[in-house]
Motif scaffolding. Structure first.
Motif, PDB file in Angstrom:
ATOM      1  N   MET A 176      -8.862 -10.808 -31.611  1.00 28.62           N
ATOM      2  CA  MET A 176      -9.312 -12.162 -31.320  1.00 28.62           C
ATOM      3  C   MET A 176      -9.771 -12.794 -32.623  1.00 28.62           C
ATOM      4  O   MET A 176     -10.584 -12.224 -33.345  1.00 28.62           O
ATOM      5  N   VAL A 177      -9.256 -13.980 -32.914  1.00 26.65           N
ATOM      6  CA  VAL A 177      -9.692 -14.742 -34.077  1.00 26.65           C
ATOM      7  C   VAL A 177     -10.611 -15.857 -33.585  1.00 26.65           C
ATOM      8  O   VAL A 177     -10.254 -16.607 -32.682  1.00 26.65           O
ATOM      9  N   VAL A 178     -11.792 -15.955 -34.191  1.00 31.25           N
ATOM     10  CA  VAL A 178     -12.799 -16.920 -33.767  1.00 31.25           C
ATOM     11  C   VAL A 178     -13.114 -17.852 -34.930  1.00 31.25           C
ATOM     12  O   VAL A 178     -13.321 -17.405 -36.064  1.00 31.25           O
ATOM     13  N   ALA A 179     -13.166 -19.152 -34.639  1.00 27.02           N
ATOM     14  CA  ALA A 179     -13.506 -20.143 -35.663  1.00 27.02           C
ATOM     15  C   ALA A 179     -14.246 -21.295 -34.997  1.00 27.02           C
ATOM     16  O   ALA A 179     -13.650 -22.032 -34.205  1.00 27.02           O
ATOM     17  N   ALA A 180     -15.527 -21.429 -35.293  1.00 25.78           N
ATOM     18  CA  ALA A 180     -16.324 -22.553 -34.775  1.00 25.78           C
ATOM     19  C   ALA A 180     -16.117 -22.733 -33.278  1.00 25.78           C
ATOM     20  O   ALA A 180     -15.899 -23.849 -32.796  1.00 25.78           O
ATOM     21  N   TYR A 181     -16.205 -21.637 -32.533  1.00 23.97           N
ATOM     22  CA  TYR A 181     -15.984 -21.689 -31.086  1.00 23.97           C
ATOM     23  C   TYR A 181     -17.130 -22.413 -30.383  1.00 23.97           C
ATOM     24  O   TYR A 181     -16.915 -23.236 -29.508  1.00 23.97           O
ATOM     25  N   GLY A 182     -18.357 -22.102 -30.762  1.00 26.92           N
ATOM     26  CA  GLY A 182     -19.494 -22.769 -30.143  1.00 26.92           C
ATOM     27  C   GLY A 182     -20.119 -22.010 -28.999  1.00 26.92           C
ATOM     28  O   GLY A 182     -21.140 -22.437 -28.459  1.00 26.92           O
ATOM     29  N   LEU A 183     -19.520 -20.888 -28.593  1.00 26.73           N
ATOM     30  CA  LEU A 183     -20.103 -20.026 -27.577  1.00 26.73           C
ATOM     31  C   LEU A 183     -20.366 -18.647 -28.181  1.00 26.73           C
ATOM     32  O   LEU A 183     -19.625 -18.187 -29.048  1.00 26.73           O
ATOM     33  N   ILE A 184     -21.416 -18.011 -27.711  1.00 25.19           N
ATOM     34  CA  ILE A 184     -21.754 -16.663 -28.175  1.00 25.19           C
ATOM     35  C   ILE A 184     -20.833 -15.656 -27.509  1.00 25.19           C
ATOM     36  O   ILE A 184     -20.617 -15.694 -26.292  1.00 25.19           O
ATOM     37  N   LEU A 185     -20.284 -14.750 -28.307  1.00 25.44           N
ATOM     38  CA  LEU A 185     -19.456 -13.674 -27.766  1.00 25.44           C
ATOM     39  C   LEU A 185     -20.339 -12.465 -27.482  1.00 25.44           C
ATOM     40  O   LEU A 185     -20.903 -11.872 -28.403  1.00 25.44           O
ATOM     41  N   PRO A 186     -20.500 -12.094 -26.203  1.00 18.91           N
ATOM     42  CA  PRO A 186     -21.337 -10.943 -25.867  1.00 18.91           C
ATOM     43  C   PRO A 186     -20.633  -9.627 -26.178  1.00 18.91           C
ATOM     44  O   PRO A 186     -19.425  -9.609 -26.480  1.00 18.91           O
ATOM     45  N   ARG A 187     -21.365  -8.535 -26.084  1.00 21.04           N
ATOM     46  CA  ARG A 187     -20.807  -7.216 -26.361  1.00 21.04           C
ATOM     47  C   ARG A 187     -19.596  -6.934 -25.487  1.00 21.04           C
ATOM     48  O   ARG A 187     -18.619  -6.320 -25.946  1.00 21.04           O
ATOM     49  N   SER A 188     -19.617  -7.389 -24.230  1.00 21.42           N
ATOM     50  CA  SER A 188     -18.493  -7.125 -23.331  1.00 21.42           C
ATOM     51  C   SER A 188     -17.191  -7.715 -23.850  1.00 21.42           C
ATOM     52  O   SER A 188     -16.110  -7.140 -23.662  1.00 21.42           O
ATOM     53  N   THR A 189     -17.276  -8.850 -24.539  1.00 20.40           N
ATOM     54  CA  THR A 189     -16.084  -9.473 -25.128  1.00 20.40           C
ATOM     55  C   THR A 189     -15.695  -8.777 -26.424  1.00 20.40           C
ATOM     56  O   THR A 189     -14.507  -8.505 -26.669  1.00 20.40           O
ATOM     57  N   LEU A 190     -16.679  -8.474 -27.253  1.00 22.31           N
ATOM     58  CA  LEU A 190     -16.411  -7.830 -28.540  1.00 22.31           C
ATOM     59  C   LEU A 190     -15.783  -6.456 -28.368  1.00 22.31           C
ATOM     60  O   LEU A 190     -15.057  -5.989 -29.256  1.00 22.31           O
ATOM     61  N   ASP A 191     -16.039  -5.802 -27.226  1.00 18.20           N
ATOM     62  CA  ASP A 191     -15.534  -4.442 -27.010  1.00 18.20           C
ATOM     63  C   ASP A 191     -14.088  -4.400 -26.535  1.00 18.20           C
ATOM     64  O   ASP A 191     -13.466  -3.340 -26.537  1.00 18.20           O
ATOM     65  N   ILE A 192     -13.540  -5.542 -26.118  1.00 21.57           N
ATOM     66  CA  ILE A 192     -12.166  -5.529 -25.595  1.00 21.57           C
ATOM     67  C   ILE A 192     -11.161  -5.286 -26.711  1.00 21.57           C
ATOM     68  O   ILE A 192     -10.234  -4.477 -26.578  1.00 21.57           O
ATOM     69  N   ALA A 193     -11.318  -5.987 -27.810  1.00 18.11           N
ATOM     70  CA  ALA A 193     -10.413  -5.863 -28.961  1.00 18.11           C
ATOM     71  C   ALA A 193     -11.176  -6.298 -30.201  1.00 18.11           C
ATOM     72  O   ALA A 193     -12.212  -6.956 -30.099  1.00 18.11           O
ATOM     73  N   PRO A 194     -10.694  -5.929 -31.407  1.00 19.47           N
ATOM     74  CA  PRO A 194     -11.374  -6.395 -32.622  1.00 19.47           C
ATOM     75  C   PRO A 194     -11.480  -7.918 -32.654  1.00 19.47           C
ATOM     76  O   PRO A 194     -10.563  -8.618 -32.222  1.00 19.47           O
ATOM     77  N   CYS A 195     -12.612  -8.411 -33.140  1.00 19.16           N
ATOM     78  CA  CYS A 195     -12.841  -9.851 -33.253  1.00 19.16           C
ATOM     79  C   CYS A 195     -13.125 -10.205 -34.707  1.00 19.16           C
ATOM     80  O   CYS A 195     -13.992  -9.600 -35.334  1.00 19.16           O
ATOM     81  N   ILE A 196     -12.379 -11.178 -35.230  1.00 20.91           N
ATOM     82  CA  ILE A 196     -12.518 -11.608 -36.623  1.00 20.91           C
ATOM     83  C   ILE A 196     -12.909 -13.081 -36.648  1.00 20.91           C
ATOM     84  O   ILE A 196     -12.333 -13.904 -35.940  1.00 20.91           O
TER      85      ILE A 196
END
Length: 316
Positions: free
Chosen positions: A93-113
């Protein structure tokens, strides 16, 4: 690689366009819900959503990704988004100025950059471009980082520097960093495909936080040194637009430069076509180059003075 993209404003849209042009498969885009905008306050899709729709990419717009939210609607949308991501086949997952907090449950699905517009660990947080200019930094840049639950605390993967020029505003610097971020994220994913992307922990020294810009900050305090007022004018262009008040009228100040002069803070020392609009500050003076009165257009100082004389007035 299959890339889920999460972002909202134009800064993120630039990166999304770059990923599409580079040929990455993007099965889903996450972006914030449509918001009212413009004079008619009509619902408007984010810049990222508009790019996704142009390329027939699926879009999800949950109010939150926190399944433990106390708001039932937010919790429901978060659970639905989590289920969708968990069932989706993607690599990163690539994140750029999304504006929402990514919780641990989301971060654990796949690498997040994450694509972050500063030289981490300086200016973690919501407004790194504004704060870099406001603080008088001589350089900034883009950091590609791995995401953790902390606020921009993840390990650094790529970092590139950009000089902050005297003429730079948040608008111009944003465009430079957005373009750079798009190029860098493509490079980062190419390295990841080759197994060559490494991460370095952020140093503990030099951490600063870029608090979100509040509209109240737009009001200039001419009792400050001219150099500080000048930085704020540049930092708050285009949002929230620096302003001063003259005889009860709020005037937006879009551009300025340092000038010579002294007098009571806020006093207009000159206001004519020859000398321009020069205002005394706590130390030194500022020449106002572009202004806007309520309901009017942004105008060069000479044009502005034709309908709004300022000789001898005070900015408060």
């Amino acid at each position: 690689m299959k890339v889920v993209f999460a972002g909202t404003p134009e800064f993120a849209a630039v990166a999304l366009r770059q990923l599409i042009a580079a040929g990455f498969e993007i099965p889903l885009v996450l972006t914030q819900p449509d918001r009212p905008a413009g004079r008619g306050m009509q619902l408007q899709a984010s810049a990222v959503k508009q790019v996704a729709l142009e390329h027939d990419i699926a879009v999800a717009q949950p109010l939150s990704l926190r399944m433990d939210s106390k708001d039932p609607q937010r919790a429901l949308e978060a659970a639905e988004a989590h289920a969708r991501l968990s069932s989706l086949d993607y690599d990163v997952m690539v994140v750029a100025a999304y504006g929402l907090i990514l919780p641990r449950s989301t971060l654990d699905i796949a690498p997040c950059i994450n694509i972050h517009g500063s030289l981490l660990p300086r200016w973690r947080g919501a407004a790194p471009i504004h704060r870099a200019i406001e603080s008088g930094d001589r350089e900034t840049g883009v950091t590609i980082m791995g995401m953790e639950e902390g606020l921009d605390t993840g390990p650094m993967m790529l970092i590139e520097r950009v000089a902050i020029e005297d003429a730079d505003t948040t608008g111009s610097l944003h465009d430079k960093l957005a373009a750079l971020g798009g190029t860098m994220i493509v490079e980062a994913l190419r390295r990841m495909e080759r197994g060559e992307l490494t991460a370095t922990p952020q140093p503990e020294d030099g951490v600063t936080y870029a608090a979100k810009i509040a509209k109240e900050e737009a009001k200039l305090d001419f009792a400050l040194p001219a150099v500080e007022v000048w930085r704020k004018v540049r930092a708050f262009n285009p949002f929230p637009a620096a302003q001063g008040t003259v005889n009860g009228t709020v005037v937006k100040i879009w551009n300025a430069q340092l000038a010579e002069g002294s007098g009571p803070a806020g006093k207009v020392l000159s206001a004519n076509a020859q000398d321009g609009i020069v205002v005394a500050c706590g130390e030194g003076a500022l020449r106002l180059l572009e202004l806007q009165k309520p309901g009017g257009k942004r105008l060069p100082a000479a044009e502005f003075l034709k309908s709004f004389p300022l000789e001898g007035q005070m900015f408060v």
